[in-house]
Design an enzyme around this catalytic site. Structure first.
Site, PDB file in Angstrom:
ATOM      1  NE  ARG A   1      17.984  -2.600  19.325  1.00 48.89           N
ATOM      2  CZ  ARG A   1      18.141  -2.529  20.001  1.00 48.89           C
ATOM      3  NH1 ARG A   1      19.112  -3.255  20.957  1.00 48.89           N
ATOM      4  NH2 ARG A   1      17.173  -1.764  20.847  1.00 48.89           N
TER       5      ARG A   1
ATOM      6  N   GLY B   1       9.286   1.170  24.541  1.00 45.77           N
ATOM      7  CA  GLY B   1       9.368  -0.433  24.033  1.00 45.77           C
ATOM      8  C   GLY B   1      10.273  -1.057  23.531  1.00 45.77           C
TER       9      GLY B   1
ATOM     10  CG  ASN C   1      -0.862   0.045   2.788  1.00 46.24           C
ATOM     11  OD1 ASN C   1       0.775   0.171   2.681  1.00 46.24           O
ATOM     12  ND2 ASN C   1      -1.129  -0.019   3.836  1.00 46.24           N
TER      13      ASN C   1
ATOM     14  CB  SER D   1      10.775  -9.486  14.438  1.00 45.22           C
ATOM     15  OG  SER D   1      11.007  -8.341  15.357  1.00 45.22           O
TER      16      SER D   1
ATOM     17  CE1 TYR E   1       6.903  -4.939  13.609  1.00 43.75           C
ATOM     18  CE2 TYR E   1       8.242  -5.661  15.056  1.00 43.75           C
ATOM     19  CZ  TYR E   1       8.615  -5.937  14.362  1.00 43.75           C
ATOM     20  OH  TYR E   1       9.371  -6.339  12.795  1.00 43.75           O
TER      21      TYR E   1
ATOM     22  NE  ARG F   1      12.541   4.959  19.536  1.00 40.46           N
ATOM     23  CZ  ARG F   1      13.195   4.867  18.185  1.00 40.46           C
ATOM     24  NH1 ARG F   1      12.497   6.148  17.409  1.00 40.46           N
ATOM     25  NH2 ARG F   1      13.807   4.137  17.494  1.00 40.46           N
TER      26      ARG F   1
ATOM     27  N   GLY G   1       6.542   1.219   2.162  1.00 45.74           N
ATOM     28  CA  GLY G   1       7.355   1.142   0.920  1.00 45.74           C
ATOM     29  C   GLY G   1       7.386   2.271  -0.273  1.00 45.74           C
TER      30      GLY G   1
END
Length: 314
Positions: free
Chosen positions: A216, A277, A33, A124, A148, A275, A37
């Protein structure tokens, strides 16, 4: 020649996957949609091999007509609200897109007895949450912190359960911090490396949420695409989930130093509170994908950053 459906195919990972598939001579149908993207990511593809529908995956009638009529060999589910922050702000909308739309696709395949070769659901590393044990293996404690992460885990479990119950070849991946060309730095929760690159190129201030010691497992896009294609095409791999990552953990502060070295310029940084979460530490155990399908990442962090920064700004 094979035919692929890729939801979210105009996005970062999706458009890179389309590029690879088309280069191998196969056909792709993209449903996106364009909320995350970009049309420019896919506009250059030949219409002979790539069809594009600007459509929501929550349009269940459209998705059923498409799946039944096109007779896909492979389905890759990347379409999602990819922002943790957005999921916290609007959990119901996120749920509709990130879980119910995927469940609808599984149900269409079951109900219509569609004979696909493989469906891959992109989950994820967010599903692991803040459980402190590192590295995270596929058997680690799941402790999702946000809508999420909850929806990603539920959709992943549905994919694998539907596969076993109804003999649909399915597989799921848990991505860890993918970066590379076509990543959208304008997104509120884009991959942090795309934002750093954008700020270095534009000489603007980068906002650091937290002290920069958060770690990460950063994985270059070409490695991720290779892993996805291996999992799609290995017919012995089904009804299981795999971490896709390097197995190495790097702090944001270290990343910035390496990026500054690659770019030969300093990043301007403004510090803000962590932040809601956000996860402090993340690192993957990649033994499973290495041992079961023989996949290893090839691109080091410094090499990946060189490739990424060396490309024109996407």
């Amino acid at each position: 020649m094979s035919k692929y459906l890729i939801t979210g195919g105009a996005g970062f990972i999706g458009s890179n996957l389309v590029e690879k598939i088309v280069s191998q001579g196969d056909d792709v149908v993209i449903v996106d949609n364009l909320s995350m993207g970009k049309l420019e990511n896919i506009i250059h593809f030949s219409k002979k091999h790539v069809s594009f529908y600007k459509e929501d995956i929550t349009n269940f009638n459209f998705m059923e007509k498409l799946l039944v009529s096109e007779n896909f060999d492979y389905i890759v589910l990347l379409g999602a609200v990819a922002s943790v922050a957005n999921s916290v702000q609007d959990p119901q909308k996120t749920h509709l897109i990130n879980q119910e739309a995927n469940l609808n696709i599984y149900e269409i395949i079951r109900k219509n007895n569609l004979k696909i070769k493989k469906l891959l659901f992109a989950s994820s590393a967010a599903v692991y949450g803040d459980e402190p044990t590192l590295p995270k293996s596929e058997e680690s404690v799941i402790r999702p912190l946000t809508p999420y992460a909850i929806d990603k885990f539920a959709s992943e479990k549905y994919a694998l359960a539907y596969g076993k119950l109804y003999n649909i070849p399915t597989v799921a991946t848990r991505f860890f911090n993918v970066y590379g060309p076509k990543q959208n730095p304008e997104s509120q929760y884009s991959g942090v490396l795309s934002i750093i690159k954008d700020r270095l190129v534009s000489d603007e201030v980068f906002t650091m949420y937290g002290d920069g010691n958060q770690t990460r497992d950063f994985t270059y896009i070409d490695d991720v695409i290779e892993a996805m294609l291996i999992l799609l095409h290995d017919h012995n791999v089904k009804w299981d989930v795999y971490n896709v990552a390097t197995g190495k953990s790097t702090s944001l502060n270290e990343i910035i130093k390496t990026f500054e070295k690659v770019a030969n310029k300093n990043l301007k940084i403004k510090y803000e509170a962590k932040r809601q979460g956000d996860i402090e530490k993340s690192q993957a155990d990649v033994n499973k994908i290495r041992e079961k399908v023989g996949f290893n990442t090839k691109i080091s962090l410094e090499e990946g950053l060189k490739r990424y920064y060396g490309r024109k700004q996407d």
